[in-house]
Design a protein around this motif. Structure first.
Motif, PDB file in Angstrom:
ATOM      1  N   VAL A 170      13.727  20.421  39.221  1.00 53.19           N
ATOM      2  CA  VAL A 170      14.083  22.056  38.775  1.00 53.19           C
ATOM      3  C   VAL A 170      13.535  22.965  40.270  1.00 53.19           C
ATOM      4  O   VAL A 170      14.748  23.862  40.466  1.00 53.19           O
ATOM      5  CB  VAL A 170      12.028  22.406  38.099  1.00 53.19           C
ATOM      6  N   CYS A 171      12.529  22.627  41.094  1.00 53.45           N
ATOM      7  CA  CYS A 171      12.807  23.532  42.387  1.00 53.45           C
ATOM      8  C   CYS A 171      14.201  22.718  43.174  1.00 53.45           C
ATOM      9  O   CYS A 171      14.765  24.202  44.351  1.00 53.45           O
ATOM     10  CB  CYS A 171      11.360  22.953  43.243  1.00 53.45           C
ATOM     11  N   PHE A 172      14.567  21.782  43.194  1.00 51.40           N
ATOM     12  CA  PHE A 172      16.217  21.739  43.803  1.00 51.40           C
ATOM     13  C   PHE A 172      17.210  22.399  43.219  1.00 51.40           C
ATOM     14  O   PHE A 172      17.607  23.087  43.459  1.00 51.40           O
ATOM     15  CB  PHE A 172      16.444  19.934  43.707  1.00 51.40           C
ATOM     16  N   ALA A 173      17.268  22.312  41.856  1.00 46.63           N
ATOM     17  CA  ALA A 173      18.274  23.416  40.764  1.00 46.63           C
ATOM     18  C   ALA A 173      17.999  24.497  41.210  1.00 46.63           C
ATOM     19  O   ALA A 173      18.971  25.351  41.642  1.00 46.63           O
ATOM     20  CB  ALA A 173      18.269  22.220  39.484  1.00 46.63           C
ATOM     21  N   LEU A 174      16.401  24.992  41.268  1.00 43.92           N
ATOM     22  CA  LEU A 174      16.443  26.726  41.315  1.00 43.92           C
ATOM     23  C   LEU A 174      17.236  26.896  42.682  1.00 43.92           C
ATOM     24  O   LEU A 174      17.787  27.826  43.208  1.00 43.92           O
ATOM     25  CB  LEU A 174      15.148  27.142  41.558  1.00 43.92           C
ATOM     26  N   ALA A 175      17.161  26.036  43.716  1.00 42.09           N
ATOM     27  CA  ALA A 175      17.424  26.231  45.243  1.00 42.09           C
ATOM     28  C   ALA A 175      19.163  26.192  45.212  1.00 42.09           C
ATOM     29  O   ALA A 175      19.370  27.037  46.817  1.00 42.09           O
ATOM     30  CB  ALA A 175      16.786  25.111  46.013  1.00 42.09           C
ATOM     31  N   HIS A 176      19.734  25.940  44.396  1.00 40.70           N
ATOM     32  CA  HIS A 176      21.005  26.055  44.811  1.00 40.70           C
ATOM     33  C   HIS A 176      21.523  27.578  44.039  1.00 40.70           C
ATOM     34  O   HIS A 176      22.778  27.344  43.671  1.00 40.70           O
ATOM     35  CB  HIS A 176      22.158  24.689  44.610  1.00 40.70           C
ATOM     36  N   HIS A 177      20.809  27.770  43.060  1.00 37.29           N
ATOM     37  CA  HIS A 177      20.847  29.303  42.507  1.00 37.29           C
ATOM     38  C   HIS A 177      22.322  29.000  42.219  1.00 37.29           C
ATOM     39  O   HIS A 177      23.483  29.773  42.161  1.00 37.29           O
ATOM     40  CB  HIS A 177      21.315  30.324  43.604  1.00 37.29           C
ATOM     41  N   PRO A 178      21.791  28.342  40.361  1.00 38.03           N
ATOM     42  CA  PRO A 178      22.836  28.165  39.793  1.00 38.03           C
ATOM     43  C   PRO A 178      22.290  29.358  38.664  1.00 38.03           C
ATOM     44  O   PRO A 178      21.716  30.142  38.310  1.00 38.03           O
ATOM     45  CB  PRO A 178      22.372  26.650  38.695  1.00 38.03           C
ATOM     46  N   ASP A 179      24.326  29.721  37.666  1.00 40.90           N
ATOM     47  CA  ASP A 179      24.137  30.557  36.981  1.00 40.90           C
ATOM     48  C   ASP A 179      23.186  29.978  35.245  1.00 40.90           C
ATOM     49  O   ASP A 179      22.706  30.816  34.706  1.00 40.90           O
ATOM     50  CB  ASP A 179      25.460  30.867  36.503  1.00 40.90           C
ATOM     51  N   PHE A 180      22.979  28.624  35.164  1.00 41.80           N
ATOM     52  CA  PHE A 180      22.904  28.374  33.630  1.00 41.80           C
ATOM     53  C   PHE A 180      21.929  27.207  34.174  1.00 41.80           C
ATOM     54  O   PHE A 180      22.241  26.326  35.519  1.00 41.80           O
ATOM     55  CB  PHE A 180      23.847  27.907  32.902  1.00 41.80           C
ATOM     56  N   LEU A 181      20.586  27.075  33.526  1.00 41.45           N
ATOM     57  CA  LEU A 181      19.758  26.251  33.674  1.00 41.45           C
ATOM     58  C   LEU A 181      19.805  25.526  32.204  1.00 41.45           C
ATOM     59  O   LEU A 181      19.137  25.691  31.864  1.00 41.45           O
ATOM     60  CB  LEU A 181      18.273  26.756  34.101  1.00 41.45           C
ATOM     61  N   PHE A 182      19.997  23.924  32.360  1.00 40.58           N
ATOM     62  CA  PHE A 182      20.028  23.040  31.070  1.00 40.58           C
ATOM     63  C   PHE A 182      18.710  22.500  31.386  1.00 40.58           C
ATOM     64  O   PHE A 182      18.756  21.649  32.374  1.00 40.58           O
ATOM     65  CB  PHE A 182      20.953  22.320  30.575  1.00 40.58           C
ATOM     66  N   LEU A 183      17.765  22.356  30.750  1.00 38.96           N
ATOM     67  CA  LEU A 183      16.556  21.678  30.682  1.00 38.96           C
ATOM     68  C   LEU A 183      16.578  20.316  29.566  1.00 38.96           C
ATOM     69  O   LEU A 183      16.501  20.528  28.190  1.00 38.96           O
ATOM     70  CB  LEU A 183      15.647  22.516  30.577  1.00 38.96           C
ATOM     71  N   ASP A 184      15.877  19.223  29.326  1.00 41.39           N
ATOM     72  CA  ASP A 184      16.339  18.293  28.467  1.00 41.39           C
ATOM     73  C   ASP A 184      14.604  18.006  27.958  1.00 41.39           C
ATOM     74  O   ASP A 184      13.818  16.638  28.936  1.00 41.39           O
ATOM     75  CB  ASP A 184      17.204  17.132  28.440  1.00 41.39           C
ATOM     76  N   GLU A 185      14.031  18.188  27.254  1.00 40.75           N
ATOM     77  CA  GLU A 185      12.969  17.720  27.060  1.00 40.75           C
ATOM     78  C   GLU A 185      11.586  17.912  28.087  1.00 40.75           C
ATOM     79  O   GLU A 185      10.966  17.126  28.212  1.00 40.75           O
ATOM     80  CB  GLU A 185      12.653  16.779  26.118  1.00 40.75           C
ATOM     81  N   PRO A 186      11.443  18.741  28.775  1.00 44.67           N
ATOM     82  CA  PRO A 186      10.543  19.323  30.184  1.00 44.67           C
ATOM     83  C   PRO A 186       9.035  18.861  29.826  1.00 44.67           C
ATOM     84  O   PRO A 186       8.660  18.411  30.557  1.00 44.67           O
ATOM     85  CB  PRO A 186      11.282  20.277  30.820  1.00 44.67           C
TER      86      PRO A 186
END
Length: 246
Positions: free
Chosen positions: A143-159
């Motif tokens: 999550v931290c890595f993904a948010l650090a590249h500022h995506p438009d969409f976040l997909f989460l599989d059974e987090p």
């Protein structure tokens, strides 16, 4: 506002088929993908994330983010989203901090400052090596890595399965904060109680087919019309759809 769309996403296995799934999303809204285990949630997210090249090659259909095609511009497409799953994209012997620096270079907008800030917010020690992490900690790092590249969409599989009840609430508060910053979120789960308050749209997947794709209010109104009482939880909407089709 940024838009995501997928059209006729199909992937055939020996005993299962993800069958012509199509839907769209907009940033600023929370979409919940629900279905029992084995309904195809992970397969769908693998297909539309574009992260697994072997999955992409074996699927048919199209996915786009603001007109950027997964099929024709996969690298640019992937930079516009973050995908959180149990699959491991990191070097297990390296530290959390070093993994961020290694993989962050593939994302032009990745920020080491934001990565560190999110790790601190989620109480993750950046000096830990990946193999030392629990399942919950591993998901936090993703999550931290993904948010650090500022995506438009976040997909989460059974987090939510990887977190204890206290952190689940903190994590959902973080997702609520991201929605306020105009990120679009698609979260798959078969345990729906924790996301009842955040869900804007519900997608119901059953045996590889998308059985419902509608605002939560629309499905709740339909539930009330058919039963005479409001739907207490998303799981009740899921159960009604199942009963209606069997």
């Amino acid at each position: 506002m940024t838009t995501f769309s997928c059209t006729n996403i199909t992937r055939q296995y020996r005993n299962f088929c993800l069958d012509n799934v199509s839907f769209s999303m907009e940033t600023g809204y929370f979409y919940v993908l629900v279905g029992v285990n084995g309904s195809g949630k992970t397969t769908l997210l693998d297909c539309i994330s574009g992260v697994d090249i072997s999955t992409h090659r074996s699927m048919s259909g199209e996915a786009q983010i603001d007109g950027i095609s997964l099929n024709t511009s996969p690298e640019t497409y992937r930079r516009r989203l973050g995908y959180i799953s149990e699959k491991c994209p990191f070097f297990m012997e390296e530290s959390i901090a070093q993994n961020g620096l290694t993989y962050g270079q593939f994302y032009p907008d990745w920020s080491v400052r934001d990565y560190s800030a999110y790790l601190d917010r989620l109480n993750v020690d950046p000096s830990k090596r990946m193999y030392q992490l629990s399942k919950g900690e591993f998901l936090k790092v993703q999550v931290c890595f993904a948010l650090a590249h500022h995506p438009d969409f976040l997909f989460l599989d059974e987090p939510l399965e990887g977190f204890d009840p206290v952190f689940r609430r903190e994590f959902l508060d973080l997702l609520s904060d991201l929605l306020s910053r105009d990120m679009g979120i698609l979260l798959s789960t078969h345990v729906t109680e924790d996301v009842d308050r955040l869900a804007d749209y519900i997608l119901i997947l059953e045996n590889g087919r998308l059985m419902a794709d509608a605002p939560k209010e629309t499905l709740s109104d339909r539930y009330r019309d058919l039963t005479g009482t409001p739907a207490p939880h998303i799981r009740d909407l899921l159960e009604l759809e199942h009963q209606e089709r069997h």
